[in-house]
Write an enzyme that holds these catalytic residues in place. Structure first.
Site: not given
Ligand code: PGA
Length: 239
Positions: A67, A133, A135, A140
Protein backbone atom coordinates in the site's frame (compact mmCIF):
# COMPACT_ATOMS: atom_id res chain seq x y z
CA UNK A 1 -2.42 -21.93 10.12
CA UNK A 2 0.94 -22.49 11.75
CA UNK A 3 1.35 -20.49 14.96
CA UNK A 4 4.84 -19.68 16.25
CA UNK A 5 5.04 -17.93 19.62
CA UNK A 6 8.30 -16.49 20.97
CA UNK A 7 9.34 -15.34 24.43
CA UNK A 8 11.05 -12.26 23.09
CA UNK A 9 10.90 -10.03 20.04
CA UNK A 10 14.53 -10.84 19.35
CA UNK A 11 13.80 -14.56 19.07
CA UNK A 12 10.77 -13.84 16.91
CA UNK A 13 12.65 -11.66 14.44
CA UNK A 14 15.67 -13.97 14.34
CA UNK A 15 13.35 -16.84 13.44
CA UNK A 16 11.28 -14.99 10.86
CA UNK A 17 14.40 -13.55 9.23
CA UNK A 18 15.93 -17.02 8.93
CA UNK A 19 12.70 -18.24 7.39
CA UNK A 20 12.56 -15.46 4.79
CA UNK A 21 16.29 -15.68 3.98
CA UNK A 22 15.95 -19.41 3.45
CA UNK A 23 13.08 -18.79 1.01
CA UNK A 24 15.16 -16.25 -0.93
CA UNK A 25 18.12 -18.63 -1.06
CA UNK A 26 16.03 -21.54 -2.27
CA UNK A 27 14.28 -19.37 -4.87
CA UNK A 28 16.51 -16.44 -5.92
CA UNK A 29 13.73 -15.22 -8.21
CA UNK A 30 11.12 -15.16 -5.47
CA UNK A 31 8.36 -12.56 -5.61
CA UNK A 32 8.05 -11.00 -2.16
CA UNK A 33 5.03 -9.08 -0.95
CA UNK A 34 6.31 -6.44 1.46
CA UNK A 35 4.76 -4.38 4.23
CA UNK A 36 5.53 -1.11 5.99
CA UNK A 37 4.87 0.13 9.52
CA UNK A 38 6.88 -0.68 12.65
CA UNK A 39 6.37 -4.43 12.51
CA UNK A 40 8.60 -5.43 9.59
CA UNK A 41 11.49 -3.08 10.43
CA UNK A 42 13.45 -5.53 12.65
CA UNK A 43 12.99 -8.17 9.92
CA UNK A 44 14.37 -5.80 7.30
CA UNK A 45 17.31 -4.97 9.59
CA UNK A 46 18.19 -8.64 9.73
CA UNK A 47 17.82 -9.08 5.95
CA UNK A 48 20.24 -6.17 5.48
CA UNK A 49 22.81 -7.61 7.90
CA UNK A 50 22.55 -11.03 6.27
CA UNK A 51 22.95 -9.46 2.83
CA UNK A 52 26.10 -7.64 3.96
CA UNK A 53 27.61 -10.55 5.90
CA UNK A 54 26.44 -13.62 3.99
CA UNK A 55 25.81 -11.98 0.61
CA UNK A 56 22.30 -13.32 0.13
CA UNK A 57 21.36 -11.73 -3.16
CA UNK A 58 18.14 -10.00 -4.13
CA UNK A 59 19.26 -9.22 -7.66
CA UNK A 60 16.59 -11.39 -9.23
CA UNK A 61 13.98 -10.91 -6.52
CA UNK A 62 10.92 -8.79 -7.28
CA UNK A 63 8.99 -7.06 -4.54
CA UNK A 64 5.45 -5.77 -4.38
CA UNK A 65 4.37 -3.50 -1.56
CA UNK A 66 0.95 -3.63 -0.03
CA UNK A 67 0.00 0.00 0.00
CA UNK A 68 0.86 3.69 -0.13
CA UNK A 69 -0.60 6.88 1.27
CA UNK A 70 -2.42 9.23 -1.05
CA UNK A 71 -1.58 12.89 -0.59
CA UNK A 72 2.08 12.56 0.41
CA UNK A 73 4.84 13.17 -2.09
CA UNK A 74 7.01 10.08 -2.45
CA UNK A 75 9.95 12.13 -1.17
CA UNK A 76 8.14 12.58 2.17
CA UNK A 77 9.87 10.58 4.88
CA UNK A 78 6.65 8.79 5.80
CA UNK A 79 5.65 7.87 2.27
CA UNK A 80 6.00 4.14 1.92
CA UNK A 81 8.20 4.71 -1.13
CA UNK A 82 10.79 6.52 1.00
CA UNK A 83 10.21 4.19 3.96
CA UNK A 84 11.05 1.14 1.84
CA UNK A 85 14.12 2.79 0.37
CA UNK A 86 15.42 3.84 3.77
CA UNK A 87 14.59 0.66 5.63
CA UNK A 88 15.46 -1.95 3.03
CA UNK A 89 15.91 -1.30 -0.67
CA UNK A 90 18.92 1.02 -0.63
CA UNK A 91 20.82 -1.42 1.62
CA UNK A 92 20.45 -4.55 -0.52
CA UNK A 93 20.96 -5.36 -4.20
CA UNK A 94 17.29 -5.51 -5.18
CA UNK A 95 16.47 -3.70 -8.44
CA UNK A 96 12.87 -4.50 -9.25
CA UNK A 97 10.52 -3.09 -6.65
CA UNK A 98 6.90 -2.06 -6.99
CA UNK A 99 4.83 0.20 -4.74
CA UNK A 100 1.48 1.66 -5.75
CA UNK A 101 1.90 5.30 -6.75
CA UNK A 102 -0.13 7.46 -4.37
CA UNK A 103 0.71 10.52 -6.46
CA UNK A 104 -0.78 9.20 -9.71
CA UNK A 105 -2.94 11.83 -11.38
CA UNK A 106 -5.44 9.11 -12.32
CA UNK A 107 -5.51 7.09 -9.11
CA UNK A 108 -8.20 4.68 -10.37
CA UNK A 109 -6.07 3.84 -13.39
CA UNK A 110 -3.14 3.30 -11.00
CA UNK A 111 -5.25 0.88 -8.92
CA UNK A 112 -6.20 -1.03 -12.06
CA UNK A 113 -2.67 -1.27 -13.34
CA UNK A 114 -1.30 -2.38 -9.92
CA UNK A 115 -3.98 -5.09 -9.77
CA UNK A 116 -3.01 -6.25 -13.26
CA UNK A 117 0.67 -6.25 -12.31
CA UNK A 118 -0.09 -8.46 -9.29
CA UNK A 119 -2.16 -10.81 -11.41
CA UNK A 120 0.56 -11.05 -14.03
CA UNK A 121 3.47 -11.53 -11.62
CA UNK A 122 1.95 -13.25 -8.57
CA UNK A 123 3.39 -13.10 -5.06
CA UNK A 124 5.15 -16.14 -3.61
CA UNK A 125 5.62 -14.95 -0.06
CA UNK A 126 3.65 -12.09 1.47
CA UNK A 127 4.91 -10.45 4.66
CA UNK A 128 2.07 -8.94 6.68
CA UNK A 129 1.61 -6.90 9.82
CA UNK A 130 -1.84 -6.42 11.30
CA UNK A 131 -3.65 -3.30 12.46
CA UNK A 132 -5.01 -3.18 16.00
CA UNK A 133 -8.42 -3.20 14.29
CA UNK A 134 -7.54 -6.34 12.32
CA UNK A 135 -6.74 -4.62 9.05
CA UNK A 136 -4.27 -6.11 6.57
CA UNK A 137 -2.69 -3.74 4.12
CA UNK A 138 -5.05 -0.80 4.49
CA UNK A 139 -8.12 -3.01 4.21
CA UNK A 140 -10.11 -1.58 7.06
CA UNK A 141 -13.03 -3.33 8.83
CA UNK A 142 -15.92 -4.17 6.48
CA UNK A 143 -13.79 -4.28 3.32
CA UNK A 144 -15.25 -7.02 1.11
CA UNK A 145 -13.13 -10.16 0.97
CA UNK A 146 -13.28 -10.08 -2.86
CA UNK A 147 -11.75 -6.60 -3.10
CA UNK A 148 -8.83 -5.88 -5.42
CA UNK A 149 -6.45 -2.89 -5.38
CA UNK A 150 -8.56 0.09 -4.32
CA UNK A 151 -8.62 3.51 -2.73
CA UNK A 152 -9.54 3.66 0.94
CA UNK A 153 -10.51 6.18 3.57
CA UNK A 154 -8.38 5.27 6.55
CA UNK A 155 -10.25 4.23 9.68
CA UNK A 156 -10.21 6.59 12.66
CA UNK A 157 -8.27 3.97 14.64
CA UNK A 158 -5.62 3.65 11.90
CA UNK A 159 -5.16 7.43 11.73
CA UNK A 160 -4.66 7.40 15.52
CA UNK A 161 -2.28 4.42 15.38
CA UNK A 162 -0.18 6.04 12.66
CA UNK A 163 -0.08 9.54 14.17
CA UNK A 164 3.12 8.47 15.96
CA UNK A 165 4.87 8.68 12.59
CA UNK A 166 3.57 12.25 12.08
CA UNK A 167 4.70 14.04 15.25
CA UNK A 168 1.63 12.65 17.01
CA UNK A 169 -0.50 15.08 15.00
CA UNK A 170 -3.69 13.50 13.62
CA UNK A 171 -4.06 16.38 11.15
CA UNK A 172 -0.79 15.46 9.44
CA UNK A 173 -1.73 11.81 8.85
CA UNK A 174 -2.99 11.24 5.30
CA UNK A 175 -6.64 10.23 5.31
CA UNK A 176 -6.58 8.16 2.14
CA UNK A 177 -4.45 5.38 0.75
CA UNK A 178 -4.20 2.96 -2.15
CA UNK A 179 -3.95 -0.66 -1.06
CA UNK A 180 -3.87 -4.18 -2.38
CA UNK A 181 -7.34 -5.63 -1.83
CA UNK A 182 -7.96 -8.65 0.35
CA UNK A 183 -8.31 -10.88 -2.69
CA UNK A 184 -4.92 -9.69 -3.98
CA UNK A 185 -3.30 -10.37 -0.60
CA UNK A 186 -4.66 -13.87 -0.17
CA UNK A 187 -3.65 -14.75 -3.74
CA UNK A 188 -0.07 -15.03 -2.38
CA UNK A 189 1.12 -18.63 -2.25
CA UNK A 190 2.33 -18.20 1.30
CA UNK A 191 1.72 -15.59 3.99
CA UNK A 192 3.85 -14.71 7.02
CA UNK A 193 2.03 -12.47 9.49
CA UNK A 194 4.08 -10.89 12.26
CA UNK A 195 2.53 -9.33 15.35
CA UNK A 196 4.09 -8.04 18.54
CA UNK A 197 2.71 -6.26 21.57
CA UNK A 198 -0.50 -6.32 23.62
CA UNK A 199 -2.22 -3.83 21.29
CA UNK A 200 -2.40 -6.59 18.67
CA UNK A 201 -3.57 -9.39 21.00
CA UNK A 202 -7.30 -8.88 20.45
CA UNK A 203 -6.96 -8.87 16.66
CA UNK A 204 -4.69 -11.94 16.82
CA UNK A 205 -7.21 -13.81 18.93
CA UNK A 206 -9.87 -13.04 16.29
CA UNK A 207 -7.56 -14.25 13.53
CA UNK A 208 -6.97 -17.57 15.29
CA UNK A 209 -10.24 -18.21 17.14
CA UNK A 210 -12.77 -15.76 15.74
CA UNK A 211 -15.43 -16.17 13.08
CA UNK A 212 -14.33 -15.30 9.53
CA UNK A 213 -15.97 -11.90 9.18
CA UNK A 214 -15.20 -8.78 7.18
CA UNK A 215 -15.40 -6.83 10.43
CA UNK A 216 -11.94 -8.20 11.24
CA UNK A 217 -10.36 -8.39 7.77
CA UNK A 218 -7.44 -10.61 8.84
CA UNK A 219 -9.83 -13.43 9.81
CA UNK A 220 -9.87 -14.31 6.09
CA UNK A 221 -6.43 -15.85 6.67
CA UNK A 222 -8.21 -18.84 8.24
CA UNK A 223 -9.22 -19.78 4.69
CA UNK A 224 -5.68 -19.59 3.28
CA UNK A 225 -3.82 -22.92 3.09
CA UNK A 226 -0.33 -21.63 3.92
CA UNK A 227 -0.22 -19.02 6.67
CA UNK A 228 2.48 -18.70 9.33
CA UNK A 229 1.91 -16.46 12.34
CA UNK A 230 5.01 -15.15 14.13
CA UNK A 231 3.88 -13.76 17.49
CA UNK A 232 5.58 -12.54 20.59
CA UNK A 233 4.12 -13.46 23.99
CA UNK A 234 2.21 -10.21 24.26
CA UNK A 235 0.52 -10.52 20.86
CA UNK A 236 -0.35 -14.13 21.73
CA UNK A 237 -1.56 -13.28 25.24
CA UNK A 238 -5.28 -13.64 24.45
CA UNK A 239 -5.00 -16.99 22.66
P1 PGA B 1 2.45 -1.44 12.62
O1 PGA B 1 1.23 -1.48 11.60
O2 PGA B 1 3.40 -2.48 12.13
O3 PGA B 1 3.03 -0.07 12.50
O4 PGA B 1 1.89 -1.77 13.97
C1 PGA B 1 0.75 -2.70 11.18
C2 PGA B 1 -0.40 -2.49 10.25
O5 PGA B 1 -1.09 -1.48 10.37
O6 PGA B 1 -0.64 -3.36 9.41
Amino acid sequence: MKINIFDSKKELYDAVALYVIDKVKSNPEIHLGLATGSTPVPLYERLIIDHKVNHTSYKKVKSFNLDEYIGLPRTHEQSYYTFMNNNLFKHIDITETYIPNGEASDILAEAKSYKELLEREGVDLQILGIGSNGHIGFNEPNTPFDSHVHIVDLAESTIKDNARFFEGNLDLVPKKAITMGIKDIIAAKEIVLIATGKAKSKAINEVVNGKVDTFVPATILQKHPNVHLYLDKDAASKL
